[in-house]
Scaffold this motif. Structure first.
Motif, PDB file in Angstrom:
ATOM      1  N   VAL A  31     -21.136 -60.382 -31.213  1.00  0.00           N
ATOM      2  CA  VAL A  31     -22.508 -60.877 -31.328  1.00  0.00           C
ATOM      3  C   VAL A  31     -23.402 -59.751 -31.841  1.00  0.00           C
ATOM      4  N   ILE A  32     -24.219 -60.072 -32.829  1.00  0.00           N
ATOM      5  CA  ILE A  32     -25.157 -59.083 -33.369  1.00  0.00           C
ATOM      6  C   ILE A  32     -26.561 -59.453 -32.903  1.00  0.00           C
ATOM      7  N   THR A  33     -27.246 -58.490 -32.313  1.00  0.00           N
ATOM      8  CA  THR A  33     -28.628 -58.725 -31.876  1.00  0.00           C
ATOM      9  C   THR A  33     -29.546 -57.672 -32.510  1.00  0.00           C
ATOM     10  N   GLY A  34     -30.824 -57.920 -32.372  1.00  0.00           N
ATOM     11  CA  GLY A  34     -31.792 -56.966 -32.913  1.00  0.00           C
ATOM     12  C   GLY A  34     -33.076 -57.674 -33.278  1.00  0.00           C
ATOM     13  N   PRO A  35     -34.159 -56.900 -33.400  1.00  0.00           N
ATOM     14  CA  PRO A  35     -35.445 -57.535 -33.715  1.00  0.00           C
ATOM     15  C   PRO A  35     -35.471 -58.138 -35.117  1.00  0.00           C
ATOM     16  N   SER A  36     -36.453 -58.995 -35.351  1.00  0.00           N
ATOM     17  CA  SER A  36     -36.586 -59.641 -36.665  1.00  0.00           C
ATOM     18  C   SER A  36     -36.763 -58.593 -37.756  1.00  0.00           C
ATOM     19  N   GLY A  37     -36.083 -58.820 -38.870  1.00  0.00           N
ATOM     20  CA  GLY A  37     -36.241 -57.929 -40.026  1.00  0.00           C
ATOM     21  C   GLY A  37     -35.462 -56.638 -39.931  1.00  0.00           C
ATOM     22  N   LEU A 133     -21.637 -66.771 -38.285  1.00  0.00           N
ATOM     23  CA  LEU A 133     -22.671 -67.757 -37.914  1.00  0.00           C
ATOM     24  C   LEU A 133     -24.009 -67.054 -37.747  1.00  0.00           C
ATOM     25  N   ASP A 134     -24.956 -67.425 -38.603  1.00  0.00           N
ATOM     26  CA  ASP A 134     -26.273 -66.786 -38.573  1.00  0.00           C
ATOM     27  C   ASP A 134     -27.247 -67.688 -37.812  1.00  0.00           C
ATOM     28  N   GLU A 135     -27.520 -67.310 -36.592  1.00  0.00           N
ATOM     29  CA  GLU A 135     -28.395 -68.068 -35.683  1.00  0.00           C
ATOM     30  C   GLU A 135     -28.039 -69.558 -35.635  1.00  0.00           C
ATOM     31  N   PRO A 136     -26.858 -69.868 -35.137  1.00  0.00           N
ATOM     32  CA  PRO A 136     -26.436 -71.277 -35.131  1.00  0.00           C
ATOM     33  C   PRO A 136     -27.060 -72.118 -34.014  1.00  0.00           C
ATOM     34  N   PHE A 137     -27.696 -71.465 -33.043  1.00  0.00           N
ATOM     35  CA  PHE A 137     -28.151 -72.219 -31.861  1.00  0.00           C
ATOM     36  C   PHE A 137     -29.642 -72.507 -31.822  1.00  0.00           C
ATOM     37  N   LYS A 138     -30.354 -72.145 -32.863  1.00  0.00           N
ATOM     38  CA  LYS A 138     -31.820 -72.324 -32.790  1.00  0.00           C
ATOM     39  C   LYS A 138     -32.179 -73.821 -32.852  1.00  0.00           C
ATOM     40  N   ALA A 139     -33.241 -74.148 -32.149  1.00  0.00           N
ATOM     41  CA  ALA A 139     -33.817 -75.504 -32.161  1.00  0.00           C
ATOM     42  C   ALA A 139     -32.833 -76.605 -31.756  1.00  0.00           C
ATOM     43  N   LEU A 140     -32.016 -76.335 -30.744  1.00  0.00           N
ATOM     44  CA  LEU A 140     -31.101 -77.378 -30.260  1.00  0.00           C
ATOM     45  C   LEU A 140     -31.466 -77.741 -28.827  1.00  0.00           C
ATOM     46  N   ASP A 141     -31.322 -79.018 -28.482  1.00  0.00           N
ATOM     47  CA  ASP A 141     -31.566 -79.364 -27.077  1.00  0.00           C
ATOM     48  C   ASP A 141     -30.352 -78.950 -26.251  1.00  0.00           C
ATOM     49  N   GLU A 142     -30.505 -79.010 -24.920  1.00  0.00           N
ATOM     50  CA  GLU A 142     -29.486 -78.429 -24.029  1.00  0.00           C
ATOM     51  C   GLU A 142     -28.098 -79.052 -24.196  1.00  0.00           C
ATOM     52  N   ILE A 143     -28.078 -80.377 -24.357  1.00  0.00           N
ATOM     53  CA  ILE A 143     -26.771 -81.065 -24.463  1.00  0.00           C
ATOM     54  C   ILE A 143     -26.045 -80.634 -25.734  1.00  0.00           C
ATOM     55  N   LEU A 144     -26.795 -80.628 -26.832  1.00  0.00           N
ATOM     56  CA  LEU A 144     -26.188 -80.236 -28.115  1.00  0.00           C
ATOM     57  C   LEU A 144     -25.794 -78.769 -28.114  1.00  0.00           C
ATOM     58  N   LEU A 145     -26.639 -77.960 -27.500  1.00  0.00           N
ATOM     59  CA  LEU A 145     -26.357 -76.518 -27.412  1.00  0.00           C
ATOM     60  C   LEU A 145     -25.014 -76.299 -26.706  1.00  0.00           C
ATOM     61  N   GLU A 146     -24.833 -77.025 -25.617  1.00  0.00           N
ATOM     62  CA  GLU A 146     -23.598 -76.901 -24.843  1.00  0.00           C
ATOM     63  C   GLU A 146     -22.391 -77.320 -25.685  1.00  0.00           C
ATOM     64  N   LYS A 147     -22.574 -78.417 -26.439  1.00  0.00           N
ATOM     65  CA  LYS A 147     -21.491 -78.905 -27.310  1.00  0.00           C
ATOM     66  C   LYS A 147     -21.122 -77.849 -28.339  1.00  0.00           C
ATOM     67  N   MET A 148     -22.162 -77.253 -28.938  1.00  0.00           N
ATOM     68  CA  MET A 148     -21.907 -76.279 -29.995  1.00  0.00           C
ATOM     69  C   MET A 148     -21.276 -75.010 -29.433  1.00  0.00           C
ATOM     70  N   ILE A 149     -21.719 -74.586 -28.273  1.00  0.00           N
ATOM     71  CA  ILE A 149     -21.110 -73.397 -27.655  1.00  0.00           C
ATOM     72  C   ILE A 149     -19.629 -73.672 -27.372  1.00  0.00           C
ATOM     73  N   ASN A 150     -19.357 -74.858 -26.858  1.00  0.00           N
ATOM     74  CA  ASN A 150     -17.952 -75.195 -26.551  1.00  0.00           C
ATOM     75  C   ASN A 150     -17.092 -75.217 -27.812  1.00  0.00           C
ATOM     76  N   ILE A 170     -26.112 -67.146 -23.768  1.00  0.00           N
ATOM     77  CA  ILE A 170     -25.050 -67.479 -24.733  1.00  0.00           C
ATOM     78  C   ILE A 170     -24.202 -66.233 -24.996  1.00  0.00           C
ATOM     79  N   ILE A 171     -24.880 -65.107 -25.172  1.00  0.00           N
ATOM     80  CA  ILE A 171     -24.155 -63.850 -25.464  1.00  0.00           C
ATOM     81  C   ILE A 171     -23.137 -63.573 -24.353  1.00  0.00           C
ATOM     82  N   ASN A 172     -23.585 -63.717 -23.127  1.00  0.00           N
ATOM     83  CA  ASN A 172     -22.685 -63.445 -21.995  1.00  0.00           C
ATOM     84  C   ASN A 172     -21.489 -64.378 -21.965  1.00  0.00           C
ATOM     85  N   ARG A 173     -21.673 -65.595 -22.462  1.00  0.00           N
ATOM     86  CA  ARG A 173     -20.566 -66.563 -22.415  1.00  0.00           C
ATOM     87  C   ARG A 173     -19.564 -66.382 -23.544  1.00  0.00           C
ATOM     88  N   ILE A 174     -20.053 -65.964 -24.721  1.00  0.00           N
ATOM     89  CA  ILE A 174     -19.137 -65.983 -25.868  1.00  0.00           C
ATOM     90  C   ILE A 174     -18.719 -64.609 -26.398  1.00  0.00           C
TER      91      ILE A 174
END
Lengths: 181, 252
Positions: A31-37, A133-150, A170-174
């Protein structure tokens, strides 16, 4: 193995990546993290071969890449199903992403979240060595987020995965490995 | 029911036809000299005679064939040139004077030069090619340049096979530009092709009969052949739009 050695990348005067080195462990999730830009997306683009570094080395050993971009990048004249079929065999990916009902709809007929899932489906369906995957989880509701993480967890151990995300849960899980830039 | 008919496309076409036929009839009556302005009735009468003659159909189809051949050759050359000029910068630079010359040279000059160089029946084909070429070339080049760079990266990353890439990515991306170019150039090609026929009078051609009707002052004939040219031009454009189609949601 995927390795970056002292990679530098600038856009004009702006140095985005400076002497970046890292070995991405095979079949692990990083997982890659860091501030915008800060150059997270640039780093992914360098890894995928969409940009050339100004200096340094990127050793990919002829690995194939699959990528989910920040934008959906779906062909507007193809349906959701056809967009995935363009790059890979469909399988049951639409079902897994709860998109079966909209398989024959065009991107302009779908919501942003649905298009995001189609783009993820396309990236997952394409059997590459490295999944980016470049920010694949943005703007998802909880159910969909869970599906995508799985779905991403299903890929764990099968190929090298590199993800940009900011969500610590999410970072801790994947994540097997984390890079902060 | 009545108001929906008034709003319909058929009504708009019919009202236009009747209005302009009436204007034409009034002008013909005012001039009152058939040799200057043939009336719609005498043109229609002449047309009904013409369509029963074998030479009418042979000439019409020969002209149509020549112009279609020229149009297709023009399109094929434009596709090749636009790809080459897009891929190889030096070709783009070197071909610009050629494009400017073709665009700005009068059609009559091309026709006269072609009469010197070619067989009579090839002159309309050559003229049509030169009419189609600059329009299609510029349109296709613009279309190729306008292809979304983000989508290009996507097909690159997913290693889409070449045939699929052309069929499902490049073709739909360029189709709106191709279609616009075809529609702009077909009318011009048709007019220039007929003009070339008038000047070089190949055997079995609309142009030859247009010239003959002018020489013998058979104005109803001249108008009737002109009407054939206009009708065929409209039909060609409609057929072309149908054939090219255009992709659903293209460009959105």
């Amino acid at each position: 193995m995927l390795e970056l050695r002292k990679v530098c990348k600038s856009y004009g005067e702006n140095q985005v990546i400076k002497n970046f080195s890292h070995v991405f462990a095979e079949n692990k999730t990083t997982v890659i993290t860091g501030p915008s830009g800060c150059g997270k997306t640039t780093l992914l683009r360098l890894i995928a071969g969409l940009e050339k570094p100004d200096s340094g080395e990127i050793i990919t050993n002829n690995k194939t890449f699959s990528m989910m971009f920040q934008e959906n990048r779906l062909l507007p004249w193809l349906t959701a199903k056809q967009n995935i079929e363009l790059v890979a065999e469909m399988g049951d990916i639409l079902d897994k992403l709860a998109l079966t009902d909209v398989a024959d709809k065009y991107p302009t007929e779908l919501s942003g979240g649905m298009n995001q899932r189609v783009a993820l489906g396309r990236a997952l369906a394409y059997k590459s060595d490295i999944l980016i995957l470049d920010e694949p989880f943005k703007a998802l509701d909880e159910i969909l987020l869970e599906k995508m993480i799985n779905l991403i967890l299903d890929e764990h151990g099968k190929r090298t995965i590199i993800i940009i995300t900011h969500d610590n849960n999410i970072i801790n899980r994947i994540a097997d490995d984390k890079i902060h830039i | 029911m009545k108001s929906s008919f008034i709003k319909s496309k058929i009504f708009a076409v019919l009202i236009n036809i009747f209005f302009w036929l009436a204007v034409w009839q009034v002008i013909a009556m005012l001039v009152n000299r058939e040799v200057l302005v043939a009336s719609p009735f005498s043109v229609l009468k002449r047309l009904t005679v013409l369509v029963t003659q074998g030479y009418f159909w042979v000439s019409t189809f020969s002209s149509l064939l020549r112009i279609c051949i020229g149009f297709i050759i023009g399109i094929v050359i434009s596709i090749v040139i636009s790809i080459l000029t897009y891929k190889i910068k030096i070709i783009n630079i070197l071909t610009q004077p050629l494009l400017v010359t073709i665009k700005s040279t009068p059609v009559a000059s091309f026709i006269i030069i072609a009469i010197v160089w070619l067989n009579k029946s090839d002159v309309p084909i050559f003229t049509t090619v030169l009419m189609v070429l600059p329009i299609m070339w510029v349109n296709l080049y613009t279309g190729i340049n306008a292809i979304d760079k983000n989508l290009k990266e996507m097909v690159y990353i997913f290693n889409v096979p070449l045939f699929e890439k052309i069929k499902k990515f490049y073709k739909p991306s360029v189709t709106p530009y191709f279609k616009a170019g075809c529609i702009s150039s077909i009318g011009l090609a048709w007019k220039a092709g007929i003009a070339a026929e008038v000047l070089c009078t190949p055997k079995d051609s609309i142009g030859k009969y247009l010239l003959e009707s002018k020489l013998y002052l058979e104005t109803p004939d001249l108008f009737a052949w002109t009407a054939v040219v206009i009708i065929l031009s409209l039909i060609l454009e409609k057929i072309l739009v149908r054939l090219i189609g255009g992709e659903k949601n293209a460009g959105t």
